[in-house]
Design a protein around this motif. Structure first.
Motif, short mmCIF file in Angstrom:
data_model
loop_
_atom_site.label_atom_id
_atom_site.label_comp_id
_atom_site.label_asym_id
_atom_site.label_seq_id
_atom_site.Cartn_x
_atom_site.Cartn_y
_atom_site.Cartn_z
N PRO A 19 0.82 -1.23 0.00
CA PRO A 19 0.00 0.00 0.00
C PRO A 19 0.84 1.26 0.00
O PRO A 19 0.50 2.25 -0.67
CB PRO A 19 -0.83 -0.13 1.29
N ALA A 20 1.95 1.24 0.76
CA ALA A 20 2.81 2.43 0.80
C ALA A 20 3.42 2.71 -0.57
O ALA A 20 3.49 3.87 -1.03
CB ALA A 20 3.91 2.22 1.83
N ALA A 21 3.83 1.66 -1.28
CA ALA A 21 4.40 1.84 -2.62
C ALA A 21 3.37 2.36 -3.60
O ALA A 21 3.66 3.24 -4.44
CB ALA A 21 4.98 0.51 -3.12
N CYS A 22 2.14 1.84 -3.50
CA CYS A 22 1.08 2.32 -4.40
C CYS A 22 0.76 3.79 -4.14
O CYS A 22 0.61 4.59 -5.08
CB CYS A 22 -0.18 1.47 -4.21
N ILE A 23 0.70 4.16 -2.86
CA ILE A 23 0.40 5.56 -2.52
C ILE A 23 1.53 6.47 -3.02
O ILE A 23 1.29 7.55 -3.58
CB ILE A 23 0.19 5.71 -1.01
N ALA A 24 2.77 6.01 -2.83
CA ALA A 24 3.91 6.81 -3.29
C ALA A 24 3.91 6.96 -4.80
O ALA A 24 4.18 8.05 -5.34
CB ALA A 24 5.21 6.18 -2.81
N ALA A 25 3.58 5.87 -5.50
CA ALA A 25 3.56 5.92 -6.97
C ALA A 25 2.47 6.87 -7.45
O ALA A 25 2.68 7.66 -8.39
CB ALA A 25 3.34 4.53 -7.53
N LEU A 26 1.32 6.81 -6.81
CA LEU A 26 0.25 7.72 -7.19
C LEU A 26 0.64 9.17 -6.90
O LEU A 26 0.34 10.08 -7.68
CB LEU A 26 -1.04 7.35 -6.43
N TYR A 27 1.29 9.36 -5.78
CA TYR A 27 1.71 10.72 -5.41
C TYR A 27 2.73 11.28 -6.40
O TYR A 27 2.67 12.45 -6.79
CB TYR A 27 2.27 10.70 -4.00
N LEU A 28 3.68 10.43 -6.80
CA LEU A 28 4.69 10.86 -7.76
C LEU A 28 4.09 11.12 -9.15
O LEU A 28 4.65 11.87 -9.95
CB LEU A 28 5.80 9.81 -7.87
N SER A 29 2.97 10.46 -9.46
CA SER A 29 2.37 10.63 -10.78
C SER A 29 1.57 11.92 -10.88
O SER A 29 1.26 12.37 -12.00
CB SER A 29 1.43 9.44 -11.07
N ILE A 30 1.24 12.50 -9.74
CA ILE A 30 0.37 13.68 -9.77
C ILE A 30 0.96 14.84 -10.56
O ILE A 30 0.29 15.40 -11.44
CB ILE A 30 0.02 14.10 -8.32
N PRO A 31 2.20 15.26 -10.30
CA PRO A 31 2.71 16.45 -11.01
C PRO A 31 2.73 16.29 -12.53
O PRO A 31 2.30 17.19 -13.26
CB PRO A 31 4.12 16.61 -10.45
N GLY A 32 3.26 15.17 -13.01
CA GLY A 32 3.35 14.98 -14.46
C GLY A 32 1.99 14.91 -15.11
O GLY A 32 1.78 15.49 -16.19
#
Length: 258
Positions: A19-32
């Motif tokens: 879950p932490a990795a998924c949340i981080a990946a989603l968070y990193l995808s936001i700006p782009g």
């Protein structure tokens, strides 16, 4: 001794790390993805919805595809294709937004059209994936239906067997009644035959009529002889018995007794 229990660190990975990795990946995808939406023409108010449209769509499609494959449900291929397309869109959005941000490429009409088609395509595929499972029966529903079908089948079999037994019983009763009538008829015939035999035995064992025995005296015999002699006939025993209406055995038996 080996144990099938899941180790604690595997549980930690499943319930914490993933879950932490998924949340981080989603968070990193936001700006782009937000930057790509702005490039395609969306305003500051609507652009932040692009990460939900792409990243969450990819996550949802992958989860649905995995669940359908595991449960052998219909729609596995479309869910898998959708999850791959969502992943490719998310990856392309990140790459294109970064290329634009680093001045490696600029926006174009084709890019604007492609990015503008993402929301309706996402909605169409999500509705398709959400609609298919509603027509799928759960295991408990199938078990309940099978149980109902089994009960209905057993009821039908019991009813059919009952009707068959009732029909056989009716035929047996009819046959029994017919046999009873036959037995009664035979009993009556046997009774009649028995009565006839008894009557016949009584007639055979009954004493000869005393009329003939009393009439058969020497005087009666002499009278018959005289009558025959008067007629010019020879008074033989045969003629005397014929005139008296008796047999010769009766003649000799009663004559000797007299």
């Amino acid at each position: 001794m080996s144990s099938s229990a899941t180790p604690w660190y595997i549980k930690g990975i499943l319930y914490v790390a993933l879950p932490a990795a998924c949340i981080a990946a989603l968070y990193l995808s936001i700006p782009g993805e937000v930057a790509l939406a702005r490039t395609a023409g969306w305003s500051e108010h609507y652009a932040p919805a692009m990460p939900i449209c792409l990243s969450v769509y990819a996550l949802s499609a992958g989860a649905i595809a995995t669940y359908r494959r595991k449960m052998s449900l219909p729609g596995q291929v479309t869910a898998l294709v959708g999850s791959l397309m969502a992943l490719l869109l998310a990856m392309a959005a990140q790459s294109i937004s970064h290329l634009i941000a680093q001045d490696y490429m600029g926006t174009s009409a084709a890019l604007v059209v492609a990015v503008s088609c993402v929301p309706p395509l996402t909605i169409a595929h999500l509705v398709h994936m959400a609609e298919t499972p509603t027509a799928v029966k759960t295991a408990s529903q199938e078990i309940a239906e099978l149980r109902d079908m089994n009960q209905a089948l057993m009821t039908a079999l019991v009813a059919a067997e009952s009707r068959s037994l009732t029909s056989h019983a009716s035929h047996v009763l009819v046959e029994v009644e017919r046999l009873s009538e036959t037995v009664e008829g035979l009993s009556e015939e046997a009774q009649e035959i028995t009565e006839e035999i008894e009557t016949s035995l009584k007639e055979e064992t009954a004493p000869r009529p005393r009329r003939k025995a009393l009439a058969l005296t020497r005087e009666k015999v002499e009278e018959v002889r005289r009558s025959l002699t008067a007629k010019g006939e020879k008074p033989t025993v045969e003629k005397v018995c014929g005139a008296l209406g008796i047999s010769q055995a009766t003649y000799y038996r009663h004559l000797s007794a007299a």
